[in-house]
Design a protein around this motif. Structure first.
Motif, PDB file in Angstrom:
ATOM      1  N   GLY A 145       0.812  -1.204   0.000  1.00  0.00           N
ATOM      2  CA  GLY A 145       0.000   0.000   0.000  1.00  0.00           C
ATOM      3  C   GLY A 145       0.848   1.258   0.000  1.00  0.00           C
ATOM      4  N   VAL A 146       0.321   2.303  -0.631  1.00  0.00           N
ATOM      5  CA  VAL A 146       1.046   3.569  -0.673  1.00  0.00           C
ATOM      6  C   VAL A 146       0.036   4.715  -0.731  1.00  0.00           C
ATOM      7  CG1 VAL A 146       1.227   3.716  -3.202  1.00  0.00           C
ATOM      8  CG2 VAL A 146       2.987   4.765  -1.780  1.00  0.00           C
ATOM      9  N   VAL A 147       0.406   5.847  -0.152  1.00  0.00           N
ATOM     10  CA  VAL A 147      -0.401   7.056  -0.289  1.00  0.00           C
ATOM     11  C   VAL A 147       0.533   8.148  -0.802  1.00  0.00           C
ATOM     12  CG1 VAL A 147      -1.787   8.796   0.887  1.00  0.00           C
ATOM     13  CG2 VAL A 147      -1.950   6.413   1.612  1.00  0.00           C
TER      14      VAL A 147
ATOM     15  N   VAL B 173       1.289   8.731  21.224  1.00  0.00           N
ATOM     16  CA  VAL B 173       2.734   8.957  21.132  1.00  0.00           C
ATOM     17  C   VAL B 173       3.435   7.768  20.467  1.00  0.00           C
ATOM     18  CG1 VAL B 173       4.854   9.250  22.475  1.00  0.00           C
ATOM     19  CG2 VAL B 173       2.817  10.571  23.053  1.00  0.00           C
ATOM     20  N   THR B 174       3.097   6.536  20.911  1.00  0.00           N
ATOM     21  CA  THR B 174       3.750   5.371  20.304  1.00  0.00           C
ATOM     22  C   THR B 174       3.344   5.233  18.842  1.00  0.00           C
ATOM     23  OG1 THR B 174       1.975   3.984  21.170  1.00  0.00           O
ATOM     24  CG2 THR B 174       4.027   4.005  22.406  1.00  0.00           C
ATOM     25  N   GLY B 175       2.104   5.607  18.524  1.00  0.00           N
ATOM     26  CA  GLY B 175       1.661   5.567  17.130  1.00  0.00           C
ATOM     27  C   GLY B 175       2.501   6.494  16.281  1.00  0.00           C
ATOM     28  N   SER B 176       2.793   7.660  16.845  1.00  0.00           N
ATOM     29  CA  SER B 176       3.606   8.646  16.136  1.00  0.00           C
ATOM     30  C   SER B 176       5.027   8.127  15.928  1.00  0.00           C
ATOM     31  CB  SER B 176       3.610   9.934  16.958  1.00  0.00           C
ATOM     32  OG  SER B 176       4.319  10.923  16.316  1.00  0.00           O
ATOM     33  N   ILE B 177       5.577   7.502  16.975  1.00  0.00           N
ATOM     34  CA  ILE B 177       6.942   6.960  16.880  1.00  0.00           C
ATOM     35  C   ILE B 177       7.003   5.837  15.838  1.00  0.00           C
ATOM     36  CG2 ILE B 177       8.742   5.716  18.167  1.00  0.00           C
ATOM     37  CD1 ILE B 177       7.696   7.187  20.690  1.00  0.00           C
TER      38      ILE B 177
ATOM     39  N   TRP C 176       2.770  12.451  11.895  1.00  0.00           N
ATOM     40  CA  TRP C 176       1.359  12.713  12.155  1.00  0.00           C
ATOM     41  C   TRP C 176       0.607  12.856  10.848  1.00  0.00           C
ATOM     42  CZ3 TRP C 176      -1.517  12.638  16.469  1.00  0.00           C
ATOM     43  CH2 TRP C 176      -2.813  13.156  16.383  1.00  0.00           C
ATOM     44  N   ALA C 177      -0.616  12.379  10.811  1.00  0.00           N
ATOM     45  CA  ALA C 177      -1.462  12.592   9.637  1.00  0.00           C
ATOM     46  C   ALA C 177      -2.869  12.864  10.140  1.00  0.00           C
ATOM     47  CB  ALA C 177      -1.456  11.351   8.758  1.00  0.00           C
ATOM     48  N   TRP C 178      -3.584  13.747   9.477  1.00  0.00           N
ATOM     49  CA  TRP C 178      -4.969  14.013   9.908  1.00  0.00           C
ATOM     50  C   TRP C 178      -5.892  12.957   9.315  1.00  0.00           C
ATOM     51  CZ3 TRP C 178      -5.642  16.917  13.953  1.00  0.00           C
ATOM     52  CH2 TRP C 178      -4.659  17.871  14.255  1.00  0.00           C
ATOM     53  N   ASP C 179      -5.621  11.747   9.760  1.00  0.00           N
ATOM     54  CA  ASP C 179      -6.333  10.576   9.290  1.00  0.00           C
ATOM     55  C   ASP C 179      -7.506  10.342  10.245  1.00  0.00           C
ATOM     56  OD1 ASP C 179      -5.769   7.455   8.310  1.00  0.00           O
ATOM     57  OD2 ASP C 179      -6.190   7.629  10.434  1.00  0.00           O
ATOM     58  N   ALA C 180      -8.579   9.711   9.772  1.00  0.00           N
ATOM     59  CA  ALA C 180      -9.790   9.580  10.602  1.00  0.00           C
ATOM     60  C   ALA C 180      -9.515   8.863  11.934  1.00  0.00           C
ATOM     61  CB  ALA C 180     -10.874   8.847   9.820  1.00  0.00           C
ATOM     62  N   ARG C 181      -8.725   7.788  11.897  1.00  0.00           N
ATOM     63  CA  ARG C 181      -8.446   7.030  13.114  1.00  0.00           C
ATOM     64  C   ARG C 181      -7.638   7.866  14.104  1.00  0.00           C
ATOM     65  NH1 ARG C 181      -7.464   1.714  14.829  1.00  0.00           N
ATOM     66  NH2 ARG C 181      -9.583   1.199  14.349  1.00  0.00           N
TER      67      ARG C 181
ATOM     68  N   SER D 209     -13.593   3.709  12.119  1.00  0.00           N
ATOM     69  CA  SER D 209     -13.047   4.706  11.188  1.00  0.00           C
ATOM     70  C   SER D 209     -12.265   4.041  10.053  1.00  0.00           C
ATOM     71  CB  SER D 209     -12.156   5.690  11.932  1.00  0.00           C
ATOM     72  OG  SER D 209     -11.168   5.005  12.644  1.00  0.00           O
ATOM     73  N   VAL D 210     -11.513   2.982  10.399  1.00  0.00           N
ATOM     74  CA  VAL D 210     -10.680   2.346   9.380  1.00  0.00           C
ATOM     75  C   VAL D 210     -11.512   1.533   8.383  1.00  0.00           C
ATOM     76  CG1 VAL D 210      -8.544   2.318  10.682  1.00  0.00           C
ATOM     77  CG2 VAL D 210     -10.176   0.463  10.991  1.00  0.00           C
ATOM     78  N   ASN D 211     -12.760   1.210   8.751  1.00  0.00           N
ATOM     79  CA  ASN D 211     -13.615   0.481   7.823  1.00  0.00           C
ATOM     80  C   ASN D 211     -14.481   1.420   6.985  1.00  0.00           C
ATOM     81  OD1 ASN D 211     -13.631  -1.159  10.671  1.00  0.00           O
ATOM     82  ND2 ASN D 211     -13.282  -2.496   8.937  1.00  0.00           N
ATOM     83  N   TRP D 212     -14.876   2.538   7.592  1.00  0.00           N
ATOM     84  CA  TRP D 212     -15.799   3.448   6.910  1.00  0.00           C
ATOM     85  C   TRP D 212     -15.117   4.306   5.859  1.00  0.00           C
ATOM     86  CZ3 TRP D 212     -18.448   5.390  12.039  1.00  0.00           C
ATOM     87  CH2 TRP D 212     -19.318   4.383  12.498  1.00  0.00           C
ATOM     88  N   TRP D 213     -13.894   4.722   6.157  1.00  0.00           N
ATOM     89  CA  TRP D 213     -13.203   5.637   5.241  1.00  0.00           C
ATOM     90  C   TRP D 213     -11.855   5.073   4.836  1.00  0.00           C
ATOM     91  CZ3 TRP D 213     -14.745   8.005  10.150  1.00  0.00           C
ATOM     92  CH2 TRP D 213     -15.999   8.624  10.078  1.00  0.00           C
ATOM     93  N   ASN D 214     -11.303   5.634   3.756  1.00  0.00           N
ATOM     94  CA  ASN D 214      -9.902   5.365   3.419  1.00  0.00           C
ATOM     95  C   ASN D 214      -9.043   6.044   4.474  1.00  0.00           C
ATOM     96  OD1 ASN D 214     -10.570   4.137   1.022  1.00  0.00           O
ATOM     97  ND2 ASN D 214     -10.373   6.013  -0.177  1.00  0.00           N
ATOM     98  N   THR D 215      -8.233   5.266   5.163  1.00  0.00           N
ATOM     99  CA  THR D 215      -7.359   5.876   6.158  1.00  0.00           C
ATOM    100  C   THR D 215      -5.935   5.400   5.946  1.00  0.00           C
ATOM    101  OG1 THR D 215      -7.866   4.070   7.671  1.00  0.00           O
ATOM    102  CG2 THR D 215      -9.108   6.108   7.969  1.00  0.00           C
ATOM    103  N   LEU D 216      -5.015   6.171   6.472  1.00  0.00           N
ATOM    104  CA  LEU D 216      -3.620   5.757   6.423  1.00  0.00           C
ATOM    105  C   LEU D 216      -3.408   4.612   7.416  1.00  0.00           C
ATOM    106  CD1 LEU D 216      -0.835   6.344   5.250  1.00  0.00           C
ATOM    107  CD2 LEU D 216      -0.469   8.009   7.053  1.00  0.00           C
TER     108      LEU D 216
END
Lengths: 138, 235
Positions: free
Chosen positions: A100-102, B105-109, B119-124, B172-179
Motif C-alpha cells: 500500500g502507498v499514499v 505517542v507510540t503511534g507517532s513513533i 502525524w497525519a490528519w487521518d480519521a483514526r 473509522s478504518v472500515n468506513w473511510w480510506n485511512t492511512l
C-alpha cells in the motif's frame, strides 16, 4: 421519584440522539475531507481536476517502479483503475511493489499524478519472515 | 447508601488489594516485556518496529475500554443518581487518559519509520486525539467545578457525549480510506497476526489492564480518604 427518572432518561436520550445526528451530518457532509486519500477509481470519477493538493492511495503495481536519477516513477492501482505517479525525493523504507502507498501531490490529468510526498501504508498482516517465506513458497 | 462502616470496610479491602495487584502487575509486565522485546520474532516487513505494536495496541484498547466503562457508569449516575458509580468513573479516568496519550505517542513513533510521517490528519488518528481531549475535559471538569453535585452532572454528560466517538474510532478504518491499517485482531474473522506475535500482545494487554486496575484502586483509595477526612459518613 420514578417520574423524575423517566424525565432524566428522556433528557439524556434527546441529547445523545441529537448529538449523534449532528456528528453524522457533519461527517457526511465532510466525507470528501474525512477520507485520507482517493483511490485511482475516485480520481477517474472526479468531475473537475482540481489544482489543489490531494492524496491518491492504493497498491503499488507489480514491476512498475522505475528509478532513474533521483526520480521515482510507479503506478498506483486499486485493481480496477491505475494512475501513473512521478516523484523525486526519498521514499519510506516500507515503500515497495505490491504494498500500500499514499502519494500526496497534484493531479496533472486523470492518468498522471505528480507527488511531492510519499507515505507507505502498512497492512494488517503481521508475521515473522520465516512464515512469510513459507507462505510464499506455497 | 455508603455507610461509614461500609466505607471503612471497602477501604480496608481495596488498600490491601493494591499490594497484590502491584506484585502481579510487575510479574506480568516482566513476562510481557521479555516476550515482546526479546523473544518474539521481528516482522517480515517492518522488522523491529513491530515491537512498538505491543505497547501501542494494548494502550489503545485500554483507552477505549476504560472510556466505555466510564460512559456506562455515567449513564447510571446521571439517570439513577447512583452515588457509588461516580467515584468509580472518576477513579478510572486518569489511567484511561494516560493510555490514550501513550497510544498517540507510540503511534507517532511507529508512524515515522513505517509511513514516513509523524502525524497525519487521518480519521483514526484524529478521532483518537478527540478521545484524549474528552478524557482531559472529564478530568478537568472535576477540578474546575467546585460544587460536587454539579461536577457529577456535567462530567457524566461529557462522558456520555464522548462515548459517541468510541464507535467512530473503532470503525473509522472500515468506513473511510485511512492511512491507519484495518483491524488485525477480529472477532468474526481470522486474526492476521501470527501467533508468535499475538501471545506477547495479549500478555502486554493483561499487564496494562492490571496497571489500570492498580491506578484505579490507588485513586479510589485517595478519594475515600478525602471523604473520610471531610467527616462525611456518606457521599
Amino acid at each position: 421519584m420514578v417520574k423524575k427518572v423517566k424525565l432524566r432518561i428522556l433528557f439524556l436520550l434527546t441529547i445523545v440522539l441529537s448529538a449523534i445526528l449532528i456528528v453524522f451530518l457533519i461527517l457526511k457532509s465532510l466525507e470528501k475531507d474525512v477520507v485520507f486519500f482517493l483511490s485511482p477509481t475516485d480520481v477517474k470519477d472526479l468531475k473537475i481536476i482540481e489544482t489543489k493538493k490531494i492524496r491518491v492511495g492504493g497498491m503499488v503495481k507489480d514491476k512498475s517502479i522505475s528509478i532513474n536519477s533521483e526520480k521515482v516513477n510507479f503506478i498506483i492501482t486499486d485493481f480496477k483503475n491505475e494512475i501513473n505517479v512521478s516523484y523525486s525525493g526519498s521514499v519510506p523504507n516500507l515503500f515497495s511493489e505490491n504494498k500500500g502507498v499514499v502519494a500526496e501531490g497534484f493531479l496533472e490529468d486523470r492518468n498522471y499524478f505528480k507527488a511531492v510526498k510519499i507515505l507507505a501504508k502498512h497492512d494488517e498482516n503481521y508475521m515473522p519472515p520465516e512464515v512469510k517465506k513459507a507462505l510464499g513458497e506455497k | 447508601m455508603f455507610k461509614f462502616l461500609k466505607l471503612g470496610k471497602i477501604f480496608e479491602i481495596s488498600s490491601k488489594l493494591t499490594k497484590y495487584i502491584f506484585v502481579l502487575f510487575v510479574l506480568v509486565l516482566t513476562i510481557g516485556l521479555t516476550e515482546a522485546l526479546i523473544l518474539s520474532p521481528e516482522d517480515y516487513k517492518q522488522s523491529h518496529s513491530v515491537r512498538i505494536m505491543y505497547v501501542h495496541v494494548p494502550a489503545a484498547w485500554m483507552a477505549l475500554g476504560t472510556f466505555s466503562a466510564i460512559a456506562f457508569l455515567s449513564i447510571s449516575t446521571f439517570i439513577f443518581k447512583n452515588k457509588n458509580f461516580f467515584l468509580i468513573s472518576k477513579s478510572l479516568a486518569p489511567s484511561g487518559f494516560i493510555f490514550s496519550i501513550i497510544a498517540l505517542v507510540t503511534g507517532s513513533i511507529w508512524g515515522k519509520p513505517t509511513w514516513g510521517t509523524w502525524w497525519a490528519w487521518d480519521a483514526r488518528i484524529t478521532s483518537m486525539l478527540i478521545l484524549a481531549l474528552f478524557y482531559l475535559m472529564f478530568l478537568l471538569s472535576w477540578k474546575v467545578i467546585e460544587n460536587n453535585d454539579k461536577a457529577i452532572k456535567i462530567s457524566s454528560l461529557i462522558a456520555i457525549l464522548g462515548a459517541i466517538n468510541i464507535p467512530i474510532i473503532k470503525f473509522s478504518v472500515n468506513w473511510w480510506n485511512t492511512l491507519h491499517q484495518g483491524p488485525s485482531v477480529k472477532i468474526l474473522n481470522d486474526t492476521t497476526i501470527h501467533s508468535s506475535m499475538l501471545i506477547p500482545l495479549f500478555i502486554m494487554t493483561a499487564a496494562f489492564a492490571l496497571f489500570s486496575l492498580l491506578i484505579f484502586l490507588m485513586k479510589f483509595n485517595t478519594e475515600m480518604i478525602r471523604i473520610k477526612n471531610k467527616g462525611l459518613d456518606r457521599l
